[in-house]
Enzyme design. Structure first.
Site, short mmCIF file in Angstrom:
data_model
loop_
_atom_site.label_atom_id
_atom_site.label_comp_id
_atom_site.label_asym_id
_atom_site.label_seq_id
_atom_site.Cartn_x
_atom_site.Cartn_y
_atom_site.Cartn_z
N GLU A 1 42.39 99.93 53.58
CA GLU A 1 42.09 99.73 52.15
C GLU A 1 40.60 99.44 51.96
OE1 GLU A 1 44.10 100.21 49.62
OE2 GLU A 1 46.13 99.96 50.39
N ASP B 1 45.34 100.14 44.53
CA ASP B 1 46.67 99.52 44.47
C ASP B 1 46.75 98.34 45.43
OD1 ASP B 1 46.90 100.71 46.97
OD2 ASP B 1 48.43 102.14 46.36
#
Length: 144
Positions: free
Chosen positions: A47, A69
């Site tokens: 991420e 997200d």
């Protein structure tokens, strides 16, 4: 200052395990996709890599709307976690900060760009978030 939209995602099989990351940069009608992977990594590292690589790809300081997200990323940027970790010498209140070197690199990039982080629900109806997920998963699968 140019306005850029950045979508990012990371994927990992096992934690740790093989993983992939993706970034999609949108400027006007221009769309640039970036992706990559690592054989032995974690979801949070992927991420973070998506965000770092997306910001690194910008050639000049930009106003960036970052869509992720990852609540880990968005909360770190919006809720003062990153600022607090930095003040404590890249440590959490209760000790070690995982991925400290990556957070330091992200902090350096945040000094160049004006970034606003927005959380989006993963695997929902956001076209670019879904495309990022597909790119990250494809990179992960390439390494399995």
């Amino acid at each position: 200052m140019k306005n850029v939209i950045l979508y990012t995602d990371g994927a990992c099989s096992g934690n740790p395990g093989p993983g992939g990351w993706a970034s999609i940069l949108c400027y006007g009608e221009n769309v640039k996709e970036l992706s990559g992977g690592e054989k032995d990594t974690t979801n949070n590292r992927m991420e973070l890599t998506g965000v770092i690589e997306g910001l690194r790809a910008l050639k000049e300081p930009c106003a960036v709307e970052l869509y992720s997200d990852s609540q880990y990323i968005v909360n770190a940027l919006n809720n003062g976690w990153l600022r607090d970790w930095k003040k404590r010498g890249w440590k959490r209140r209760d000790g070690e900060l995982k991925n400290a070197e990556m957070w330091q690199e992200l902090d350096s990039l945040l000094q160049k760009h004006r970034v606003t982080a927005v959380w989006v629900r993963g695997h929902a109806d956001n076209e670019y978030n879904n495309r990022c997920d597909a790119l990250a998963v494809a990179e992960r699968e390439r390494l399995v």
